[in-house]
Design a protein around this motif. Structure first.
Motif, PDB file in Angstrom:
ATOM      1  N   LYS A  36      28.905   3.356  25.893  1.00 21.14           N
ATOM      2  CA  LYS A  36      28.464   4.002  27.138  1.00 21.14           C
ATOM      3  C   LYS A  36      28.208   2.988  28.251  1.00 21.14           C
ATOM      4  O   LYS A  36      28.328   3.308  29.431  1.00 21.14           O
TER       5      LYS A  36
ATOM      6  N   SER B  56      22.085  14.277  26.512  1.00 21.50           N
ATOM      7  CA  SER B  56      22.646  13.275  25.606  1.00 21.50           C
ATOM      8  C   SER B  56      22.353  13.567  24.149  1.00 21.50           C
ATOM      9  O   SER B  56      21.332  14.169  23.804  1.00 21.50           O
ATOM     10  N   THR B  57      23.269  13.074  23.300  1.00 26.58           N
ATOM     11  CA  THR B  57      22.983  13.028  21.866  1.00 26.58           C
ATOM     12  C   THR B  57      22.352  11.673  21.516  1.00 26.58           C
ATOM     13  O   THR B  57      22.183  11.365  20.347  1.00 26.58           O
TER      14      THR B  57
ATOM     15  N   ASN C  83      23.088   8.126  22.784  1.00 27.26           N
ATOM     16  CA  ASN C  83      23.604   6.862  23.333  1.00 27.26           C
ATOM     17  C   ASN C  83      23.685   6.856  24.851  1.00 27.26           C
ATOM     18  O   ASN C  83      23.374   5.858  25.495  1.00 27.26           O
ATOM     19  N   THR C  84      24.121   7.970  25.425  1.00 32.03           N
ATOM     20  CA  THR C  84      24.179   8.031  26.889  1.00 32.03           C
ATOM     21  C   THR C  84      22.790   7.826  27.471  1.00 32.03           C
ATOM     22  O   THR C  84      22.608   7.100  28.455  1.00 32.03           O
TER      23      THR C  84
ATOM     24  N   GLY D  30      33.760  13.622  20.867  1.00 33.06           N
ATOM     25  CA  GLY D  30      32.547  14.428  21.035  1.00 33.06           C
ATOM     26  C   GLY D  30      32.702  15.250  22.294  1.00 33.06           C
ATOM     27  O   GLY D  30      33.335  16.310  22.303  1.00 33.06           O
ATOM     28  N   ASN D  31      32.182  14.702  23.406  1.00 27.43           N
ATOM     29  CA  ASN D  31      32.333  15.388  24.696  1.00 27.43           C
ATOM     30  C   ASN D  31      33.717  15.097  25.293  1.00 27.43           C
ATOM     31  O   ASN D  31      34.070  15.596  26.354  1.00 27.43           O
ATOM     32  N   LEU D  32      34.455  14.203  24.639  1.00 23.64           N
ATOM     33  CA  LEU D  32      35.864  13.872  24.915  1.00 23.64           C
ATOM     34  C   LEU D  32      36.084  13.063  26.197  1.00 23.64           C
ATOM     35  O   LEU D  32      37.184  13.010  26.726  1.00 23.64           O
ATOM     36  N   GLY D  33      35.024  12.398  26.649  1.00 22.39           N
ATOM     37  CA  GLY D  33      35.165  11.507  27.800  1.00 22.39           C
ATOM     38  C   GLY D  33      35.841  10.205  27.411  1.00 22.39           C
ATOM     39  O   GLY D  33      36.704   9.701  28.131  1.00 22.39           O
ATOM     40  N   ASN D  34      35.462   9.650  26.266  1.00 21.44           N
ATOM     41  CA  ASN D  34      35.951   8.317  25.910  1.00 21.44           C
ATOM     42  C   ASN D  34      37.443   8.321  25.586  1.00 21.44           C
ATOM     43  O   ASN D  34      38.179   7.449  26.029  1.00 21.44           O
TER      44      ASN D  34
ATOM     45  N   GLU E 163      27.897   3.079  13.612  1.00 24.03           N
ATOM     46  CA  GLU E 163      27.098   4.288  13.389  1.00 24.03           C
ATOM     47  C   GLU E 163      28.010   5.416  12.872  1.00 24.03           C
ATOM     48  O   GLU E 163      29.244   5.312  12.952  1.00 24.03           O
TER      49      GLU E 163
ATOM     50  N   THR F 146      32.382   3.031  18.243  1.00 20.94           N
ATOM     51  CA  THR F 146      31.692   3.360  19.488  1.00 20.94           C
ATOM     52  C   THR F 146      30.210   2.981  19.516  1.00 20.94           C
ATOM     53  O   THR F 146      29.632   2.846  20.593  1.00 20.94           O
TER      54      THR F 146
HETATM   55  N1  F0G Z   1      30.614   7.876  19.322  1.00 19.89           N
HETATM   56  C1  F0G Z   1      29.341   7.696  19.710  1.00 19.89           C
HETATM   57  C2  F0G Z   1      28.537   6.646  19.038  1.00 19.89           C
HETATM   58  C3  F0G Z   1      28.796   8.506  20.733  1.00 19.89           C
HETATM   59  O1  F0G Z   1      27.553   8.322  21.120  1.00 19.89           O
HETATM   60  C4  F0G Z   1      29.605   9.504  21.321  1.00 19.89           C
HETATM   61  C5  F0G Z   1      29.079  10.383  22.361  1.00 19.89           C
HETATM   62  C6  F0G Z   1      30.928   9.620  20.876  1.00 19.89           C
HETATM   63  C7  F0G Z   1      31.396   8.791  19.886  1.00 19.89           C
HETATM   64  C8  F0G Z   1      31.854  10.607  21.463  1.00 19.89           C
HETATM   65  O2  F0G Z   1      32.317  10.186  22.705  1.00 19.89           O
HETATM   66  O3  F0G Z   1      31.581  12.174  23.980  1.00 19.89           O
HETATM   67  O4  F0G Z   1      33.127  10.512  24.964  1.00 19.89           O
HETATM   68  O5  F0G Z   1      33.897  12.003  23.132  1.00 19.89           O
HETATM   69  N2  F0G Z   1      27.876  10.412  22.727  1.00 19.89           N
HETATM   70  C9  F0G Z   1      27.368  11.149  23.872  1.00 19.89           C
HETATM   71  C10 F0G Z   1      25.910  10.828  24.106  1.00 19.89           C
HETATM   72  C11 F0G Z   1      27.710  12.547  23.930  1.00 19.89           C
HETATM   73  O6  F0G Z   1      25.183  11.645  24.699  1.00 19.89           O
HETATM   74  O7  F0G Z   1      25.470   9.743  23.748  1.00 19.89           O
HETATM   75  P1  F0G Z   1      32.763  11.285  23.781  1.00 19.89           P
END
Ligand code: F0G
Length: 450
Positions: free
Chosen positions: A133, A156-157, A159-160, A260-264, A367, A397
């Motif tokens: 992030k 957020s979950t 990390n954000t 997850g939220n599919l941004g990355n 993680e 990530t």
């Molecule tokens: N891996 C980790 C460790 C994350 O924290 C997240 C997303 C993802 C993968 C998925 O990435 O959302 O871009 O597809 N974490 C967000 C958060 C949602 O709030 O920390 P993504």
């Protein structure tokens, strides 16, 4: 071309709607198109005019040169690539923690057990707050401050929120985070607290937090720093640029990303497409996205209707970072899958836990959400989608220490109390701590048994 550490110039970036293509002068509070409500993206129309400042060999030389520079902007593994980013008017205005510059590790044992010859991990958990992030947050926080915001906010979950709180503090802004109560690991929660965020634990899930936040930003002058903010994705692009630099501009055959939220996945795909367009690489890697079985809205959408429509679901997985049922950036992710020829796959809770322990046993660690990449790779090799002689990069990530509870429960055998069928396979990876008398004999005996 810019010299290291000299004045940064406003790039030719503009905001465009991914749905109707409208070009906007500025983004609204929710970063959505006022006409069709779709997401926005940053585009660089100037690139098409054969800009000599974007000659591939010059860019590559300049980025390498900046590695030796001690200038504030060059110390950042994000702003080092500023020609491909929207850029504020001066280096002093950057909000940076020297993010990026993350390592690529070989994973020899994971490669052997998976059956591929060349397996690498780009470890985005080695960022200042322990997750990918940070690469996006430096750009989004910089623009939030530039636009005069005193408050930033995210759902957020975990990390954000950790990352945003840190960058807000560095940039002299206040931060408010909405997190689902009881569904965020202590490591991540403790970061938000230490970095000074107003931390609200809502009695809902991530998707519920997002719904509340969308209302809050309409009523208060706070800048939304979730990944719907397109500046976030621009920063996250640099993970792929840096990866290709580390691969000497030879694209690997496959890049595997957790979803997850599919941004990355969207950001990494956008970077690869832009690098191809600019002639920095000659072919695209296939980008595949892996979700947990209990949080698999994209996998369902691709299988049920080829990614034309996504039905939100109630998500559940122990990989809490990706416990998301209504991902904001799904259309951008579908575009990446289509453009690169990648695929989607889902993995079970046991598969995630085993993969995480295997990555740990290679001395790398990550993680749980990151480990879906290795679990997914195994399936894609078995299906023949990934060939044994193809090169593969997993995007890890988040750092191992983000969620030690998960790790300890796994090794103690407490993670899956009801999964008797998987007991033998789990046992192979479990390394429970041993309680002994404080004697030399006891330790030597334990070593013999090991
Ligand atoms: N891996 C980790 C460790 C994350 O924290 C997240 C997303 C993802 C993968 C998925 O990435 O959302 O871009 O597809 N974490 C967000 C958060 C949602 O709030 O920390 P993504």
């Amino acid at each position: 071309m810019q010299d290291a550490g000299t004045k940064l110039e406003q790039g030719s970036a503009q905001l465009r709607c991914i749905g109707c293509g409208s070009v906007l002068q500025s983004a609204g509070r929710n970063f959505r198109c006022p006409d069709c409500d779709d997401l926005l993206e940053v585009t660089y129309p100037g690139w098409k005019c054969g800009d000599t400042a974007l000659r591939p060999q010059d860019l590559k030389a300049s980025w390498t040169e900046r590695r030796k520079s001690s200038a504030y902007a060059d110390q950042s593994g994000v702003w080092r690539f500023r020609e491909l980013l929207p850029v504020p008017s001066g280096p002093a205005s950057l909000v940076s923690l020297s993010e990026g510059n993350t390592p690529v590790y070989e994973l020899p044992n994971c490669a052997r057990s998976t059956g591929v010859e060349a397996l690498f991990a780009k470890h985005q958990g080695m960022n200042p707050t322990g997750s990918f992030k940070d690469t996006g947050m430096t750009v989004a926080a910089t623009f939030a401050r530039l636009e005069g915001f005193r408050w930033v906010a995210c759902a957020s979950t975990g990390n954000t929120s950790a990352s945003m709180a840190a960058y807000a503090a560095r940039g002299g802004m206040r931060s408010v985070v909405l997190i689902p109560e009881g569904q965020v690991s202590w490591g991540k929660l403790s970061q938000a607290l230490d970095y000074g965020a107003v931390t609200c634990q809502l009695k809902t899930d991530f998707d519920g937090c997002m719904r509340v936040l969308n209302e809050v930003v309409q009523r208060m002058p706070v800048c939304l720093l979730n990944s719907v903010n397109p500046y976030r994705l621009e920063g996250q692009k640099t993970a792929a640029i840096e990866l290709l630099e580390q691969f000497n501009w030879e694209a690997p055959d496959h890049i595997i990303v957790p979803g997850g939220n599919l941004g990355n996945s969207s950001a990494i795909g956008k970077a690869c497409m832009e690098m191809k367009e600019l002639g920095l690489i000659s072919r695209l890697p296939k980008i595949s996205i892996i979700q947990a079985e209990g949080a698999n809205p994209l996998v369902r959408a691709m299988r049920e209707n080829g990614g034309k429509k996504l039905s939100p679901m109630r998500a559940d997985t122990m990989a809490t970072a990706i416990r998301i049922g209504n991902p904001a950036s799904w259309k951008k992710a579908v575009r990446v899958l289509e453009a690169t020829g990648g695929t989607v796959e889902q993995v079970s809770e046991v598969e995630i836990a085993l993969a995480k322990a295997e990555i740990g046993a290679d001395g790398v660690g990550c993680e749980p959400a990151s480990a879906v990449t290795l679990a997914g790779l195994k399936k894609l090799v078995k299906q023949g989608f990934i060939k044994r002689n193809e090169s593969v990069v997993l995007i890890l990530t988040g750092h191992m220490l983000k969620d030690p509870d998960f790790t300890i429960k796994f090794h103690r055998g407490d993670l899956f109390p009801d999964k008797k069928d998987d007991a033998a396979i789990l046992k192979e990876q479990q390394r429970a701590p041993i309680v002994l008398d404080a004697s030399v004999e006891a330790v030597l005996k334990a070593l013999e048994q090991a």
